[in-house]
Design a protein around this motif. Structure first.
Motif, mmCIF file in Angstrom:
data_model
loop_
_atom_site.group_PDB
_atom_site.id
_atom_site.type_symbol
_atom_site.label_atom_id
_atom_site.label_comp_id
_atom_site.label_asym_id
_atom_site.label_seq_id
_atom_site.Cartn_x
_atom_site.Cartn_y
_atom_site.Cartn_z
ATOM 1 N N PHE A 39 0.828 -1.202 0.000
ATOM 2 C CA PHE A 39 0.000 0.000 0.000
ATOM 3 C C PHE A 39 0.863 1.253 0.000
ATOM 4 O O PHE A 39 0.630 2.190 -0.771
ATOM 5 C CB PHE A 39 -0.926 -0.028 1.214
ATOM 6 C CG PHE A 39 -1.856 1.147 1.289
ATOM 7 C CD1 PHE A 39 -2.966 1.222 0.473
ATOM 8 C CD2 PHE A 39 -1.608 2.175 2.182
ATOM 9 C CE1 PHE A 39 -3.826 2.312 0.535
ATOM 10 C CE2 PHE A 39 -2.462 3.265 2.263
ATOM 11 C CZ PHE A 39 -3.571 3.337 1.435
ATOM 12 N N GLN A 40 1.869 1.287 0.856
ATOM 13 C CA GLN A 40 2.760 2.454 0.949
ATOM 14 C C GLN A 40 3.553 2.678 -0.340
ATOM 15 O O GLN A 40 3.926 3.807 -0.650
ATOM 16 C CB GLN A 40 3.725 2.302 2.134
ATOM 17 C CG GLN A 40 3.051 2.360 3.481
ATOM 18 C CD GLN A 40 2.415 3.708 3.777
ATOM 19 O OE1 GLN A 40 2.909 4.756 3.381
ATOM 20 N NE2 GLN A 40 1.289 3.670 4.470
ATOM 21 N N ASN A 41 3.796 1.604 -1.082
ATOM 22 C CA ASN A 41 4.546 1.700 -2.343
ATOM 23 C C ASN A 41 3.646 1.794 -3.565
ATOM 24 O O ASN A 41 4.103 1.619 -4.691
ATOM 25 C CB ASN A 41 5.499 0.512 -2.466
ATOM 26 C CG ASN A 41 6.665 0.635 -1.510
ATOM 27 O OD1 ASN A 41 7.404 1.613 -1.547
ATOM 28 N ND2 ASN A 41 6.818 -0.341 -0.634
ATOM 29 N N ASN A 42 2.361 2.057 -3.337
ATOM 30 C CA ASN A 42 1.379 2.225 -4.423
ATOM 31 C C ASN A 42 1.299 1.027 -5.358
ATOM 32 O O ASN A 42 1.057 1.183 -6.559
ATOM 33 C CB ASN A 42 1.661 3.507 -5.210
ATOM 34 C CG ASN A 42 1.444 4.727 -4.362
ATOM 35 O OD1 ASN A 42 0.450 4.845 -3.659
ATOM 36 N ND2 ASN A 42 2.398 5.645 -4.396
ATOM 37 N N ILE A 43 1.504 -0.155 -4.821
ATOM 38 C CA ILE A 43 1.335 -1.378 -5.601
ATOM 39 C C ILE A 43 -0.160 -1.680 -5.623
ATOM 40 O O ILE A 43 -0.780 -1.787 -4.570
ATOM 41 C CB ILE A 43 2.152 -2.533 -4.999
ATOM 42 C CG1 ILE A 43 3.640 -2.179 -5.068
ATOM 43 C CG2 ILE A 43 1.841 -3.853 -5.704
ATOM 44 C CD1 ILE A 43 4.534 -3.134 -4.304
ATOM 45 N N PRO A 44 -0.769 -1.797 -6.797
ATOM 46 C CA PRO A 44 -2.221 -1.921 -6.860
ATOM 47 C C PRO A 44 -2.785 -3.265 -6.415
ATOM 48 O O PRO A 44 -3.940 -3.351 -6.011
ATOM 49 C CB PRO A 44 -2.548 -1.662 -8.328
ATOM 50 C CG PRO A 44 -1.303 -1.994 -9.057
ATOM 51 C CD PRO A 44 -0.169 -1.701 -8.120
ATOM 52 N N LEU A 56 -5.642 -3.454 -3.807
ATOM 53 C CA LEU A 56 -5.489 -2.307 -2.916
ATOM 54 C C LEU A 56 -6.146 -1.048 -3.450
ATOM 55 O O LEU A 56 -6.309 -0.083 -2.701
ATOM 56 C CB LEU A 56 -4.008 -2.064 -2.623
ATOM 57 C CG LEU A 56 -3.372 -3.176 -1.794
ATOM 58 C CD1 LEU A 56 -1.859 -3.112 -1.850
ATOM 59 C CD2 LEU A 56 -3.873 -3.128 -0.370
ATOM 60 N N LYS A 57 -6.541 -1.040 -4.689
ATOM 61 C CA LYS A 57 -7.272 0.117 -5.240
ATOM 62 C C LYS A 57 -8.760 0.013 -4.923
ATOM 63 O O LYS A 57 -9.402 0.993 -4.588
ATOM 64 C CB LYS A 57 -7.061 0.224 -6.751
ATOM 65 C CG LYS A 57 -5.626 0.461 -7.161
ATOM 66 C CD LYS A 57 -5.127 1.791 -6.676
ATOM 67 C CE LYS A 57 -3.700 2.012 -7.108
ATOM 68 N NZ LYS A 57 -3.085 3.124 -6.432
ATOM 69 N N HIS A 59 -9.946 -2.156 -2.598
ATOM 70 C CA HIS A 59 -10.060 -2.639 -1.220
ATOM 71 C C HIS A 59 -10.847 -3.946 -1.148
ATOM 72 O O HIS A 59 -11.799 -4.091 -0.387
ATOM 73 C CB HIS A 59 -10.672 -1.580 -0.302
ATOM 74 C CG HIS A 59 -9.898 -0.309 -0.288
ATOM 75 N ND1 HIS A 59 -10.493 0.892 -0.113
ATOM 76 C CD2 HIS A 59 -8.584 -0.055 -0.454
ATOM 77 C CE1 HIS A 59 -9.585 1.852 -0.164
ATOM 78 N NE2 HIS A 59 -8.419 1.276 -0.373
#
Length: 67
Positions: A39-44, A56-57, A59
């Motif tokens: 999540f912190q590294n914007n991995i979808p 993670l986009k 949820h």
């Protein structure tokens, strides 16, 4: 594990039934840490060892066989 956030999964029998009260279960610390890093590294999206993928986009947790 230092926790800034708590990652949980909705675990009531039918999470899509709006008449049921939602129930949540914490992910184990190692999985929660993996989700947080992604999540912190914007991995979808990531795969976790339980046979699920986490979007993670949107949820969502999705069983790998339902992909």
């Amino acid at each position: 594990m230092e926790r800034g956030y708590r990652w949980v999964c909705q675990t009531n029998p039918n999470p899509y039934d709006s008449t049921e009260n939602p129930e949540y279960t914490d992910y184990p610390d190692d999985i929660s840490q993996t989700i947080e890093k992604a999540f912190q590294n914007n991995i979808p999206e990531i795969l976790i060892r339980t046979g699920y993928r986490i979007d993670l986009k949107k949820h969502l947790q999705i069983h790998a066989l339902d992909s």
